[in-house]
Design a protein around this motif. Structure first.
Motif, PDB file in Angstrom:
ATOM      1  N   MET A 181      39.822  41.385  20.871  1.00  0.00           N
ATOM      2  CA  MET A 181      38.775  40.814  21.718  1.00  0.00           C
ATOM      3  C   MET A 181      38.617  39.323  21.402  1.00  0.00           C
ATOM      4  N   GLU A 182      38.728  38.498  22.450  1.00  0.00           N
ATOM      5  CA  GLU A 182      38.601  37.052  22.225  1.00  0.00           C
ATOM      6  C   GLU A 182      37.120  36.695  22.123  1.00  0.00           C
ATOM      7  N   THR A 183      36.770  35.938  21.053  1.00  0.00           N
ATOM      8  CA  THR A 183      35.347  35.652  20.836  1.00  0.00           C
ATOM      9  C   THR A 183      34.803  34.619  21.823  1.00  0.00           C
ATOM     10  N   ASP A 184      35.695  33.712  22.305  1.00  0.00           N
ATOM     11  CA  ASP A 184      35.197  32.693  23.231  1.00  0.00           C
ATOM     12  C   ASP A 184      35.454  33.060  24.699  1.00  0.00           C
ATOM     13  N   SER A 185      35.788  34.290  24.950  1.00  0.00           N
ATOM     14  CA  SER A 185      36.051  34.714  26.332  1.00  0.00           C
ATOM     15  C   SER A 185      34.749  34.918  27.076  1.00  0.00           C
ATOM     16  N   ARG A 200      39.973  52.113  27.888  1.00  0.00           N
ATOM     17  CA  ARG A 200      39.178  52.681  26.778  1.00  0.00           C
ATOM     18  C   ARG A 200      38.503  51.582  25.976  1.00  0.00           C
ATOM     19  N   ARG A 201      39.239  50.518  25.705  1.00  0.00           N
ATOM     20  CA  ARG A 201      38.678  49.416  24.903  1.00  0.00           C
ATOM     21  C   ARG A 201      37.564  48.715  25.681  1.00  0.00           C
ATOM     22  N   ALA A 202      37.814  48.545  26.971  1.00  0.00           N
ATOM     23  CA  ALA A 202      36.804  47.863  27.788  1.00  0.00           C
ATOM     24  C   ALA A 202      35.540  48.707  27.915  1.00  0.00           C
ATOM     25  N   LYS A 203      35.735  50.017  28.122  1.00  0.00           N
ATOM     26  CA  LYS A 203      34.579  50.901  28.320  1.00  0.00           C
ATOM     27  C   LYS A 203      33.702  50.983  27.068  1.00  0.00           C
ATOM     28  N   GLN A 204      34.321  50.793  25.937  1.00  0.00           N
ATOM     29  CA  GLN A 204      33.561  50.822  24.688  1.00  0.00           C
ATOM     30  C   GLN A 204      32.455  49.755  24.694  1.00  0.00           C
ATOM     31  N   LEU A 205      32.664  48.691  25.471  1.00  0.00           N
ATOM     32  CA  LEU A 205      31.706  47.570  25.480  1.00  0.00           C
ATOM     33  C   LEU A 205      30.734  47.638  26.659  1.00  0.00           C
ATOM     34  N   ILE A 206      31.003  48.573  27.571  1.00  0.00           N
ATOM     35  CA  ILE A 206      30.258  48.582  28.847  1.00  0.00           C
ATOM     36  C   ILE A 206      29.299  49.765  28.914  1.00  0.00           C
ATOM     37  N   ALA A 207      28.212  49.590  29.638  1.00  0.00           N
ATOM     38  CA  ALA A 207      27.367  50.725  30.034  1.00  0.00           C
ATOM     39  C   ALA A 207      27.145  50.615  31.532  1.00  0.00           C
ATOM     40  N   TRP A 208      27.211  51.749  32.202  1.00  0.00           N
ATOM     41  CA  TRP A 208      27.070  51.792  33.667  1.00  0.00           C
ATOM     42  C   TRP A 208      25.854  52.631  34.020  1.00  0.00           C
ATOM     43  N   LEU A 220      32.637  38.566  31.484  1.00  0.00           N
ATOM     44  CA  LEU A 220      33.350  39.187  32.601  1.00  0.00           C
ATOM     45  C   LEU A 220      34.112  38.119  33.376  1.00  0.00           C
ATOM     46  N   ARG A 221      35.386  38.388  33.597  1.00  0.00           N
ATOM     47  CA  ARG A 221      36.159  37.457  34.423  1.00  0.00           C
ATOM     48  C   ARG A 221      36.947  38.298  35.431  1.00  0.00           C
ATOM     49  N   ILE A 222      36.645  38.059  36.692  1.00  0.00           N
ATOM     50  CA  ILE A 222      37.305  38.796  37.777  1.00  0.00           C
ATOM     51  C   ILE A 222      38.107  37.796  38.596  1.00  0.00           C
ATOM     52  N   ARG A 223      39.358  38.165  38.869  1.00  0.00           N
ATOM     53  CA  ARG A 223      40.191  37.273  39.682  1.00  0.00           C
ATOM     54  C   ARG A 223      40.791  38.028  40.861  1.00  0.00           C
ATOM     55  N   HIS A 224      40.517  37.492  42.036  1.00  0.00           N
ATOM     56  CA  HIS A 224      41.082  37.968  43.295  1.00  0.00           C
ATOM     57  C   HIS A 224      41.048  39.502  43.409  1.00  0.00           C
ATOM     58  N   LEU A 225      39.867  40.060  43.208  1.00  0.00           N
ATOM     59  CA  LEU A 225      39.693  41.513  43.219  1.00  0.00           C
ATOM     60  C   LEU A 225      39.674  42.039  44.658  1.00  0.00           C
ATOM     61  N   ILE A 226      40.519  43.026  44.915  1.00  0.00           N
ATOM     62  CA  ILE A 226      40.600  43.600  46.269  1.00  0.00           C
ATOM     63  C   ILE A 226      40.540  45.123  46.175  1.00  0.00           C
ATOM     64  N   LYS A 227      39.743  45.708  47.037  1.00  0.00           N
ATOM     65  CA  LYS A 227      39.724  47.167  47.181  1.00  0.00           C
ATOM     66  C   LYS A 227      39.557  47.503  48.654  1.00  0.00           C
ATOM     67  N   VAL A 228      40.497  48.270  49.162  1.00  0.00           N
ATOM     68  CA  VAL A 228      40.457  48.632  50.578  1.00  0.00           C
ATOM     69  C   VAL A 228      40.259  50.139  50.690  1.00  0.00           C
ATOM     70  N   PHE A 229      39.254  50.560  51.421  1.00  0.00           N
ATOM     71  CA  PHE A 229      39.137  51.981  51.778  1.00  0.00           C
ATOM     72  C   PHE A 229      39.664  52.089  53.211  1.00  0.00           C
ATOM     73  N   THR A 230      38.813  52.363  54.170  1.00  0.00           N
ATOM     74  CA  THR A 230      39.316  52.305  55.556  1.00  0.00           C
ATOM     75  C   THR A 230      39.353  50.846  56.020  1.00  0.00           C
ATOM     76  N   GLU A 285      38.621  41.290  33.470  1.00  0.00           N
ATOM     77  CA  GLU A 285      38.618  41.148  32.007  1.00  0.00           C
ATOM     78  C   GLU A 285      37.190  41.250  31.500  1.00  0.00           C
ATOM     79  N   VAL A 286      37.003  42.114  30.493  1.00  0.00           N
ATOM     80  CA  VAL A 286      35.687  42.261  29.866  1.00  0.00           C
ATOM     81  C   VAL A 286      35.814  41.736  28.439  1.00  0.00           C
ATOM     82  N   PHE A 287      35.163  40.637  28.146  1.00  0.00           N
ATOM     83  CA  PHE A 287      35.285  39.966  26.842  1.00  0.00           C
ATOM     84  C   PHE A 287      36.758  39.806  26.458  1.00  0.00           C
TER      85      PHE A 287
END
Lengths: 250, 479
Positions: free
Chosen positions: A1-5, A75-83, A8-18, A64-66
């Motif tokens: 885990m990068e300490t200076d990250s 698994r590593r990302a979920k360890q840091l997240i709560a939904w 949350l960093r999202i890049r060009h996120l796409i999700k298509v349903f219909t 990217e999460v942290f």
């Protein structure tokens, strides 16, 4: 885990349903930031949050999460997240204490720490006396508080909340808001969606307005006012103006 | 009033027992039932024309009495469930009772809908036979069109009385649960009734009249048994008793609604005013958590099963249904096949069906699937623990043969235990790829994927056959 990250960093996120639900979102949230994602129904808020939480996979883009690639190393990302969705993820036949024990087991918490955190949260949320009662008898507000206790139990570094205040009475809503602010002040990064503009206006550091799967604008409330050229406008005015302005252009 | 009845029927069709059944498939089933009924009617007429000397005189009365008892129990079970649902379905009832309609009319229509639907449920199976028998000249079967509604009305009246009695005795919090459990128990009664011929069967007797326990009783002209056939005889005598029963049914239902609608309203109001939280004593215990993920998952699954009485009832039903069959097999196996108690094979079937149901509950009917997806453990770890949780309650069943017949038939007991274990594990593993469902849908889980249900049953039968075959080989080797 990068300490200076970033948290949350999202890049060009796409999700298509219909049709495209999320259409090329870029988003960066700093550690300890309180961020609100606002948008009309069907704008893509929940889909975005569900992808960050690892509940659905994106069609394209990176999350990217942290500094951890949440798609490649869930698994590593979920360890840091709560939904925490709008409908509390509870088991009606379990007591609150049993529910928290289950959550602690899922996140692999050390027992002493889990028990300590659970007691603290239950006392803080006024559920301590009810810890041996089954959730099936709880009111909507108590259920939401129990689910929030579950979400905060493992001390997540990124807390993702989808409409956390929907259907809560004023007292419980205040309790939840206070707890969220406390967590944000102690360094937890929070991203939430809400239809209650007053909540976003008073609680968060930055706001992103999303429509048809794209972020239209983002920034602090002041920055949004400056961008819109309306120095005294409320968030509701800004939101409605932006959404109606872009309704025909997207 | 008719518009409300129409509204009620529409709701029933969209959410009741025929949910997910298209009109076309319903028509196909009805056509097939008519064809089957035509074949039966033809056979009965042919037997009648040839003299039918082997048929006992009391057989028609027995068939009618049995049919009436079967229908009545089914209708009672369904109507009790229906009335309890009427009492507890808040939003709908609140809307209707807040309208200008008279409460008595609202309750009357609701109750009438329950009576109508339970009648239709039985009628859809029985009336094709009536149609075909009438077509083949047996006009007495027309009485079914009167008898079934009469029974439906009587069963619904009794359902109301039972539901309100439970409410009076137990209060608003427990009535729903006990009512549904009672309805399930009555449903079990139907199955036991349907197995009565097998239970009474004398394994050595053969022949058209003496081939069954009923046959033996009929030929013995047993006085007590004959008095049980009075309803059947009355129906056979003419149209008078049938019409009388119909009038009685209508009168009893109207009287019940008239007399009990006030109590019904009171119960509905009390249920509506019931708080969402149970008054409980303050907790004093400190928090004590377990550390292992596997243990936490298993404990959670077992708690959820243990605390769901309706679910336990459905699981228990599956086992109780096997008791008559076990009894029959036991009676047939006594003194045969080198002393091997074949009826113990039932335990493999029991393990298979229970493992299927329990694994479906733990794996497919997860209450909070998103919570598990959002948590760090991978799916395989979670599913493994869930399967373990489903199999744990079956351990006593695997060991039972060893404990009971281990001394006298050690190799057979070991073989049984192994096969029961294998059957449980293999059928449980089949649930991993089942589509998600809700716990309440345990009974109807096969509807969505009949192919998988067929494979499950095939697997259970394969294990029973394998155990039987190995036992037979063992016997051959012994001799």
């Amino acid at each position: 885990m990068e300490t200076d990250s970033p948290a949350l960093r999202i890049r060009h996120l796409i999700k298509v349903f219909t049709r495209p639900a999320v259409d090329g979102i870029d988003l960066t949230i700093a550690p300890g930031e309180f961020y609100a994602l606002l948008g009309p129904n069907g704008a893509g808020k929940t889909t975005t949050l569900r992808m960050i939480s690892g509940l659905i996979l994106p069609d394209q883009g990176t999350i990217e999460v942290f500094g951890i690639d949440a798609v490649a190393q869930p698994r590593r990302a979920k360890q840091l997240i709560a939904w925490l969705p709008d409908e509390p993820l509870l088991y009606d036949k379990l007591t609150v204490a049993e529910y928290l024990e289950f959550i602690a087991g899922l996140w692999g918490m050390e027992v002493r720490r889990a028990e300590h955190n659970a007691e603290e949260l239950l006392r803080r949320l006024d559920l301590w006396q009810h810890r041996d009662e089954r959730c099936e008898g709880f009111s909507r507000g108590m259920k939401q508080k129990a689910a929030l206790a579950g979400a905060l139990l493992h001390e997540p570094r990124l807390l993702i909340l989808d409409e956390p205040l929907t259907g809560l009475d004023a007292t419980i809503a205040r309790e939840v808001k206070d707890l969220l602010l406390e967590r944000a002040r102690s360094g937890c990064t929070i991203i939430l969606t809400t239809h209650i503009m007053e909540v976003a206006e008073r609680l968060v550091d930055r706001i992103g307005i999303i429509q048809r799967g794209r972020i239209l604008v983002e920034g602090t409330l002041e920055e949004l006012r400056t961008q819109a050229g309306r120095s005294n406008a409320t968030l509701e005015d800004l939101f409605l103006g932006l959404v109606s302005q872009h309704a025909g252009t997207l | 009033m008719p518009w409300m009845l129409h509204h009620e029927l529409r709701l029933y069709l969209r959410s009741g027992v025929v949910k997910g059944t298209s009109l076309i498939s319903l028509i196909i089933v009805e056509v097939l039932l008519h064809l089957m009924a035509a074949a039966v009617a033809f056979a009965v007429r042919a037997a009648g024309a040839s003299g039918g000397s082997g048929t006992p005189a009391a057989l028609p009365a027995l068939l009618i009495t049995g049919g009436l008892a079967f229908s009545f129990l089914f209708m009672l079970s369904r109507s009790l469930n229906g009335i309890v649902q009427v009492l507890y379905t808040r939003a709908d009832l609140d809307l209707l009772l807040s309208s200008p309609m008279a409460p008595k009319s609202v309750i009357g229509v609701r109750v009438f809908t329950v009576a109508l639907t339970v009648t239709l449920e039985v009628g859809m199976l029985a009336w094709p036979f009536a149609n075909m028998f009438v077509l083949f000249g047996m006009t007495a079967w027309l009485k079914l069109y009167v008898l079934l509604p009469a029974l439906g009305m009587l069963a619904t009246s009794l359902g109301i009385v039972l539901a309100l009695t439970l409410f009076r005795l137990l209060g608003p919090r427990t009535t729903r649960l006990v009512g549904q459990v009672l309805a399930a128990l009555i449903g079990m009664g139907i199955f036991v009734l349907s197995q009565l011929p097998n239970l009474l069967r004398n394994g050595r007797a053969r022949g058209p009249a003496s081939g069954s326990g009923f046959g033996a009783l009929l030929s013995a002209n047993n006085g007590h048994f004959n008095s049980l056939l009075i309803p059947g005889r009355l129906v056979l005598e003419g149209y008078g008793p049938t019409l009388l029963l119909a009038l009685l049914g209508a009168a009893v239902l109207m009287l019940t609604v008239q007399v009990l609608s006030g109590h019904f309203m009171h119960a509905a109001t009390a249920i509506g005013g019931m708080g969402s939280t149970r008054p409980t004593r303050p907790s004093v215990r400190p928090l004590r958590f377990r550390s292992s993920l596997r243990i936490v998952l298993i404990v959670k699954e077992l708690r959820l099963i243990r605390r769901d009485p309706l679910l336990l009832m459905q699981l228990l039903q599956q086992s109780i249904y096997l008791l008559p069959m076990s009894l029959v097999l036991w009676r047939q196996s006594v003194g045969r096949s080198g002393g091997v108690p074949w009826f113990w094979l039932v335990i493999i079937f029991m393990c298979g069906t229970l493992a299927t149901a329990l694994a479906w509950i733990t794996v497919a009917a997860e209450d909070a699937p998103e919570l598990l997806t959002a948590a760090p453990p991978d799916r395989a770890t979670v599913v493994r623990a869930k399967i373990e949780a489903a199999l744990l309650p079956l351990v006593p069943l695997w060991l039972l043969p060893l404990l009971i017949i281990g001394r006298s038939q050690l190799w057979f007991a070991l073989l049984l235990g192994l096969c029961a274990f294998g059957c449980s594990v293999s059928t449980a593993l089949l649930q991993i790829h089942r589509p998600p469902g809700k716990r309440g849908g345990l009974k109807t889980r096969g509807r969505g994927s009949p192919g998988k249900a067929f494979i499950e049953m095939g697997l259970i039968i394969a294990w029973i056959l394998a155990c039987g075959l190995l036992t037979w080989i063992g016997l051959l080797l012994q001799h």
